[in-house]
Design a protein around this motif. Structure first.
Motif, PDB file in Angstrom:
ATOM      1  N   ALA A  19      35.026  70.194 -71.008  1.00 26.97           N
ATOM      2  CA  ALA A  19      35.004  70.932 -69.935  1.00 26.97           C
ATOM      3  C   ALA A  19      34.476  70.283 -68.134  1.00 26.97           C
ATOM      4  O   ALA A  19      35.787  70.733 -67.473  1.00 26.97           O
ATOM      5  N   VAL A  20      33.429  69.955 -68.338  1.00 30.59           N
ATOM      6  CA  VAL A  20      33.264  68.833 -66.537  1.00 30.59           C
ATOM      7  C   VAL A  20      34.459  68.283 -66.814  1.00 30.59           C
ATOM      8  O   VAL A  20      35.083  68.215 -64.953  1.00 30.59           O
ATOM      9  N   ILE A  21      35.044  67.440 -67.563  1.00 38.03           N
ATOM     10  CA  ILE A  21      36.021  67.030 -67.356  1.00 38.03           C
ATOM     11  C   ILE A  21      37.541  67.020 -66.751  1.00 38.03           C
ATOM     12  O   ILE A  21      37.895  66.401 -66.275  1.00 38.03           O
ATOM     13  N   SER A  22      37.731  68.304 -68.101  1.00 40.52           N
ATOM     14  CA  SER A  22      38.911  69.087 -67.008  1.00 40.52           C
ATOM     15  C   SER A  22      38.785  69.693 -65.877  1.00 40.52           C
ATOM     16  O   SER A  22      39.783  69.068 -65.849  1.00 40.52           O
ATOM     17  N   GLN A  23      37.874  70.397 -65.408  1.00 42.92           N
ATOM     18  CA  GLN A  23      37.317  70.891 -63.884  1.00 42.92           C
ATOM     19  C   GLN A  23      38.016  69.481 -63.209  1.00 42.92           C
ATOM     20  O   GLN A  23      38.348  70.171 -62.199  1.00 42.92           O
ATOM     21  N   PHE A  24      37.556  68.544 -63.579  1.00 42.72           N
ATOM     22  CA  PHE A  24      37.352  67.023 -62.787  1.00 42.72           C
ATOM     23  C   PHE A  24      38.910  66.900 -62.642  1.00 42.72           C
ATOM     24  O   PHE A  24      39.059  66.368 -60.807  1.00 42.72           O
ATOM     25  N   LEU A  25      39.712  66.958 -63.418  1.00 40.83           N
ATOM     26  CA  LEU A  25      41.238  66.853 -63.455  1.00 40.83           C
ATOM     27  C   LEU A  25      41.956  67.537 -62.873  1.00 40.83           C
ATOM     28  O   LEU A  25      43.308  66.872 -62.290  1.00 40.83           O
ATOM     29  N   GLY A  33      44.962  73.952 -64.449  1.00 41.62           N
ATOM     30  CA  GLY A  33      43.790  74.803 -64.790  1.00 41.62           C
ATOM     31  C   GLY A  33      43.170  73.906 -65.737  1.00 41.62           C
ATOM     32  O   GLY A  33      43.578  73.671 -66.560  1.00 41.62           O
ATOM     33  N   GLY A  34      42.000  73.572 -65.075  1.00 41.63           N
ATOM     34  CA  GLY A  34      40.705  73.728 -66.077  1.00 41.63           C
ATOM     35  C   GLY A  34      40.576  74.140 -68.161  1.00 41.63           C
ATOM     36  O   GLY A  34      40.079  73.407 -68.757  1.00 41.63           O
ATOM     37  N   ALA A  35      40.924  75.413 -67.716  1.00 36.02           N
ATOM     38  CA  ALA A  35      40.821  75.821 -69.137  1.00 36.02           C
ATOM     39  C   ALA A  35      41.951  75.062 -69.937  1.00 36.02           C
ATOM     40  O   ALA A  35      42.138  74.897 -71.174  1.00 36.02           O
ATOM     41  N   ALA A 282      30.860  87.746 -58.115  1.00 35.36           N
ATOM     42  CA  ALA A 282      30.796  86.201 -58.182  1.00 35.36           C
ATOM     43  C   ALA A 282      30.317  84.979 -58.376  1.00 35.36           C
ATOM     44  O   ALA A 282      30.764  83.992 -59.454  1.00 35.36           O
ATOM     45  N   THR A 283      28.930  85.301 -59.131  1.00 36.27           N
ATOM     46  CA  THR A 283      28.178  84.791 -60.383  1.00 36.27           C
ATOM     47  C   THR A 283      28.705  84.720 -61.415  1.00 36.27           C
ATOM     48  O   THR A 283      29.104  83.666 -62.100  1.00 36.27           O
ATOM     49  N   ALA A 284      29.267  86.328 -61.383  1.00 39.43           N
ATOM     50  CA  ALA A 284      29.779  87.079 -63.235  1.00 39.43           C
ATOM     51  C   ALA A 284      30.933  86.041 -63.536  1.00 39.43           C
ATOM     52  O   ALA A 284      31.235  84.754 -64.779  1.00 39.43           O
ATOM     53  N   HIS A 285      31.979  85.885 -62.455  1.00 42.43           N
ATOM     54  CA  HIS A 285      33.268  85.135 -62.713  1.00 42.43           C
ATOM     55  C   HIS A 285      33.232  83.707 -62.180  1.00 42.43           C
ATOM     56  O   HIS A 285      33.588  82.887 -63.487  1.00 42.43           O
ATOM     57  N   PHE A 286      31.718  83.098 -62.307  1.00 48.15           N
ATOM     58  CA  PHE A 286      31.431  81.347 -62.181  1.00 48.15           C
ATOM     59  C   PHE A 286      31.171  81.198 -63.595  1.00 48.15           C
ATOM     60  O   PHE A 286      31.960  80.157 -64.691  1.00 48.15           O
ATOM     61  N   LEU A 287      30.034  82.391 -64.304  1.00 43.71           N
ATOM     62  CA  LEU A 287      29.759  81.996 -65.243  1.00 43.71           C
ATOM     63  C   LEU A 287      30.842  82.219 -66.695  1.00 43.71           C
ATOM     64  O   LEU A 287      30.928  81.268 -67.677  1.00 43.71           O
ATOM     65  N   SER A 288      31.558  83.292 -65.898  1.00 45.59           N
ATOM     66  CA  SER A 288      33.123  83.431 -67.241  1.00 45.59           C
ATOM     67  C   SER A 288      33.859  82.603 -67.421  1.00 45.59           C
ATOM     68  O   SER A 288      33.745  81.789 -68.750  1.00 45.59           O
ATOM     69  N   SER A 289      34.200  81.881 -66.082  1.00 41.41           N
ATOM     70  CA  SER A 289      35.044  80.771 -66.421  1.00 41.41           C
ATOM     71  C   SER A 289      34.882  79.101 -66.947  1.00 41.41           C
ATOM     72  O   SER A 289      34.816  79.095 -68.270  1.00 41.41           O
ATOM     73  N   TRP A 290      32.334  79.413 -66.885  1.00 38.63           N
ATOM     74  CA  TRP A 290      32.397  77.994 -67.334  1.00 38.63           C
ATOM     75  C   TRP A 290      32.227  78.278 -68.386  1.00 38.63           C
ATOM     76  O   TRP A 290      32.714  77.400 -69.579  1.00 38.63           O
ATOM     77  N   CYS A 291      31.409  79.644 -69.086  1.00 36.96           N
ATOM     78  CA  CYS A 291      31.923  80.013 -70.778  1.00 36.96           C
ATOM     79  C   CYS A 291      32.915  79.510 -71.608  1.00 36.96           C
ATOM     80  O   CYS A 291      34.066  79.260 -72.168  1.00 36.96           O
ATOM     81  N   GLU A 292      33.822  80.466 -70.733  1.00 40.88           N
ATOM     82  CA  GLU A 292      35.647  80.350 -71.447  1.00 40.88           C
ATOM     83  C   GLU A 292      36.208  78.619 -71.382  1.00 40.88           C
ATOM     84  O   GLU A 292      36.553  78.039 -72.530  1.00 40.88           O
ATOM     85  N   ILE A 293      35.999  77.854 -70.374  1.00 43.19           N
ATOM     86  CA  ILE A 293      36.940  76.938 -70.550  1.00 43.19           C
ATOM     87  C   ILE A 293      35.181  75.556 -71.403  1.00 43.19           C
ATOM     88  O   ILE A 293      36.134  74.836 -72.755  1.00 43.19           O
TER      89      ILE A 293
END
Length: 339
Positions: A19-25, A33-35, A282-293
């Motif tokens: 997930a971290v690598i995907s976000q970096f890419l 998109g990272g997902a 904003a926090t919910a969106h951030f956490l939701s995005s990372w959970c998803e990825i």
């Protein structure tokens, strides 16, 4: 407890790193998109370098739980004012779309001489919410592990294809109308994670609409499981089957309405009634995005391409046929009911 955490840690950490690598890419390929990168990278690595049994427990946990947390947290980013924009036409669209998908999957499954375990799991998985729906349907129809496992593989693979194709197709046909693109993705793509990943390829507004249409499908899971239970009882022609199902329901072993949908609705109500601080959303969106990825990376790691290829032409015809019907029917219904 410690043993369970240790068992899950390898797969969970691996999915997190992907997930971290995907976000970096996304710095270099932002339009995908990272997902989307996460699930594609997961599929590649899971079928090559990282095809390791030691990862299974962690990736299974990440796939199931993190997607649930992702949907739950999205409730803090959506209000009923947004849901009302879907109108009755949106609900009618979902009901008709699901009904046609289920009937088509059952008829095609019977035509290809698949057993009840396969065609009912395929019908529910495609119509409702992928692996989660199959997991809920399996016990009430007494499907075998092999039938459920193959259905999950077929549904996830077709969902990945549709996840990548529908954002492009939706934009070509509906232009930049976010509601219509969201209806196509949310009303068609199989799993929750794939819906979010697909809509993310368009924009955040499409993600919200697609999620709402998807939530409508998930809520209908209670109806689908109940109908399939009765179909199975009828097919088996055994009164004891119905009684056993009723006992399982009373014991709470059959989860009709997923807990994360209930929390999604609770958070959505809170967000609609009260003026919550911006940082909460904003926090919910951030956490939701990372959970998803992370969850999508785990799904990719678990998707067995070899098993699908070994299944032969019959399975390929079945999966592709149901997917095509879903997409074509959705396009027609959106034009008639929503556009």
């Amino acid at each position: 407890m410690l043993e369970t955490i240790k068992e899950r840690s390898f797969g969970f950490i691996t999915a997190g790193l992907i997930a971290v690598i995907s976000q970096f890419l996304t710095i270099y390929i932002p339009n995908i998109g990272g997902a989307t990168i996460a699930i594609i990278l997961g599929i590649f690595l899971g079928n090559t370098f990282l095809a390791q049994p030691i990862l299974n427990a962690g990736t299974k946990f990440a796939e199931k739980r993190l997607l649930e947390y992702s949907v739950m947290l999205l409730g803090l980013t959506i209000t009923f004012q947004t849901i009302l924009k879907l109108h009755w036409s949106g609900l009618i669209f979902i009901i008709i779309q699901m009904a046609i998908t289920i009937v088509s999957a059952i008829l095609i499954g019977k035509w290809l001489h698949f057993g009840e375990g396969i065609y009912l799991c395929m019908a529910g998985g495609n119509a409702v919410c992928g692996s989660s729906a199959i997991a809920s349907i399996k016990p009430v129809i007494n499907a075998s592990d092999d039938d459920a496992g193959m259905s999950i593989t077929l549904v996830n693979l077709m969902g990945t294809v549709m996840m990548l194709v529908l954002p492009v197709l939706g934009t070509i046909i509906f232009g930049h109308v976010d509601l219509l693109r969201g209806a196509l993705i949310g009303g068609t793509v199989q799993s929750v994670g794939q819906v979010i990943a697909s809509a993310t390829m368009v924009n955040q507004a499409t993600v919200q609409y697609a999620t709402l249409f998807k939530i409508m499908r998930i809520i209908m899971l209670v109806v689908v499981v109940t109908v399939f239970a009765k179909m199975h009882a009828s097919n088996q022609a055994k009164q004891s089957t119905t009684k056993e199902i009723e006992k399982e329901i009373k014991k709470g072993k059959i989860d009709f309405l997923p807990w994360y949908v209930l929390w999604f609705l609770i958070f959505c109500i809170l967000n609609s009634l009260f003026n919550l601080p911006t940082f909460v959303s904003a926090t919910a969106h951030f956490l939701s995005s990372w959970c998803e990825i992370i969850a999508l990376a785990a799904i990719g790691l678990r998707l067995n391409l070899k098993a699908f290829l070994q299944a032969g032409k019959r399975f390929a015809i079945y999966s592709i046929s149901v997917g095509l019907i879903q997409a074509i029917v959705a396009l027609i219904l959106i034009k008639l009911l929503i556009a």
